[in-house]
Design a protein around this motif. Structure first.
Motif, mmCIF file in Angstrom:
data_model
loop_
_atom_site.group_PDB
_atom_site.id
_atom_site.type_symbol
_atom_site.label_atom_id
_atom_site.label_comp_id
_atom_site.label_asym_id
_atom_site.label_seq_id
_atom_site.Cartn_x
_atom_site.Cartn_y
_atom_site.Cartn_z
ATOM 1 N N TYR A 160 73.813 43.143 29.967
ATOM 2 C CA TYR A 160 75.136 43.760 29.847
ATOM 3 C C TYR A 160 75.240 44.531 28.532
ATOM 4 C CZ TYR A 160 80.182 44.360 29.794
ATOM 5 O OH TYR A 160 81.436 44.903 29.750
ATOM 6 N N VAL A 161 74.839 43.911 27.437
ATOM 7 C CA VAL A 161 74.882 44.575 26.132
ATOM 8 C C VAL A 161 73.998 45.823 26.168
ATOM 9 C CG1 VAL A 161 74.257 44.348 23.687
ATOM 10 C CG2 VAL A 161 75.503 42.511 24.834
ATOM 11 N N GLY A 162 72.812 45.707 26.742
ATOM 12 C CA GLY A 162 71.910 46.853 26.853
ATOM 13 C C GLY A 162 72.509 47.981 27.673
ATOM 14 N N ALA A 163 73.189 47.625 28.754
ATOM 15 C CA ALA A 163 73.831 48.648 29.597
ATOM 16 C C ALA A 163 74.945 49.350 28.831
ATOM 17 C CB ALA A 163 74.378 48.011 30.880
ATOM 18 N N ARG A 164 75.685 48.607 28.007
ATOM 19 C CA ARG A 164 76.748 49.202 27.196
ATOM 20 C C ARG A 164 76.155 50.139 26.134
ATOM 21 N NH1 ARG A 164 82.130 48.820 28.438
ATOM 22 N NH2 ARG A 164 82.669 48.516 26.264
ATOM 23 N N ILE A 165 75.014 49.759 25.562
ATOM 24 C CA ILE A 165 74.343 50.629 24.595
ATOM 25 C C ILE A 165 73.923 51.919 25.289
ATOM 26 C CG2 ILE A 165 72.231 50.929 23.220
ATOM 27 C CD1 ILE A 165 72.471 47.917 22.531
ATOM 28 N N ARG A 166 73.314 51.782 26.455
ATOM 29 C CA ARG A 166 72.863 52.961 27.208
ATOM 30 C C ARG A 166 74.045 53.872 27.546
ATOM 31 N NH1 ARG A 166 71.675 54.410 32.811
ATOM 32 N NH2 ARG A 166 69.908 55.845 32.770
ATOM 33 N N MET A 167 75.147 53.277 28.033
ATOM 34 C CA MET A 167 76.314 54.060 28.395
ATOM 35 C C MET A 167 76.841 54.828 27.170
ATOM 36 S SD MET A 167 80.018 52.779 29.854
ATOM 37 C CE MET A 167 80.379 51.834 28.384
ATOM 38 N N ARG A 168 76.974 54.142 26.047
ATOM 39 C CA ARG A 168 77.516 54.783 24.839
ATOM 40 C C ARG A 168 76.572 55.884 24.347
ATOM 41 N NH1 ARG A 168 82.164 55.964 22.232
ATOM 42 N NH2 ARG A 168 81.676 56.307 20.060
ATOM 43 N N ARG A 169 75.272 55.610 24.374
ATOM 44 C CA ARG A 169 74.278 56.599 23.931
ATOM 45 C C ARG A 169 74.362 57.848 24.801
ATOM 46 N NH1 ARG A 169 69.733 57.956 26.043
ATOM 47 N NH2 ARG A 169 69.476 56.112 27.351
ATOM 48 N N GLN A 170 74.458 57.659 26.111
ATOM 49 C CA GLN A 170 74.529 58.790 27.024
ATOM 50 C C GLN A 170 75.831 59.561 26.867
ATOM 51 O OE1 GLN A 170 73.671 56.871 30.791
ATOM 52 N NE2 GLN A 170 71.570 57.631 30.727
ATOM 53 N N LEU A 171 76.928 58.855 26.625
ATOM 54 C CA LEU A 171 78.201 59.533 26.403
ATOM 55 C C LEU A 171 78.128 60.471 25.204
ATOM 56 C CD1 LEU A 171 80.871 56.768 27.029
ATOM 57 C CD2 LEU A 171 80.575 58.880 28.297
ATOM 58 N N LEU A 172 77.367 60.067 24.213
ATOM 59 C CA LEU A 172 77.211 60.888 23.016
ATOM 60 C C LEU A 172 76.133 61.956 23.184
ATOM 61 C CD1 LEU A 172 77.448 58.099 20.293
ATOM 62 C CD2 LEU A 172 79.219 59.741 20.955
ATOM 63 N N GLY A 173 75.433 61.942 24.312
ATOM 64 C CA GLY A 173 74.374 62.917 24.555
ATOM 65 C C GLY A 173 73.151 62.679 23.693
#
Length: 152
Positions: A12-25
């Motif tokens: 879950y934490v990893g998925a949140r990191i991925r989501m945030r990273r992708q949101l920032l491009g």
């Protein structure tokens, strides 16, 4: 051979990191460079295969312009619990949408709109379109009786 399996919270934490990273491009390579690891290590963090230490998570949060608590939040900003945490079945629909190409593009474009009145109008438009579609209205046809807030 002992194959590592991801812990539900680590995933879950990893998925949140991925989501945030992708949101920032941001690429995995760029994140890795800024936190001092290889991009393969970032991949393992995002998949939940490798756990992230507290100081590393703090650095990731700094690079991704958020707080460490962001990575543990569930719906309604509640602290992360194991109850009901089945990533394949109970994925937050918003998080799931933000993982799609359309979700990322829409979110990035929306965040660039500085005028709150325009943002409210976009939200009203999307809501009206969703409501019309749920009533079976073809969106190619003119939609009647759509009220948009203009400068409230």
């Amino acid at each position: 051979m002992n194959v590592k399996t991801a812990n539900a919270i680590d995933s879950y934490v990893g998925a949140r990191i991925r989501m945030r990273r992708q949101l920032l491009g941001m690429s995995q390579e760029r994140l890795a460079e800024q936190i001092g690891v290889t991009f393969q290590q970032v991949q393992k963090y995002e998949k939940g295969i490798n756990r992230i230490g507290a100081s590393r998570l703090q650095r990731i949060a700094e690079v991704l312009h958020t707080s460490p608590s962001f990575f543990f939040e569930q719906e309604n900003s509640e602290p992360l619990t194991l109850q009901g945490l089945d990533l394949s079945a109970n994925m937050d629909p918003v998080a799931e949408f933000l993982r799609t190409k359309e979700g990322l593009v829409l979110n990035r474009a929306f965040l660039k709109i500085a005028d709150s009145n325009i943002r409210e109008t976009v939200i009203a438009l999307v809501k009206a379109m969703a409501q019309a579609e749920s009533r079976g209205v073809t969106l190619g046809a003119p939609v009647v009786d759509v009220t948009l807030p203009l400068g409230e």
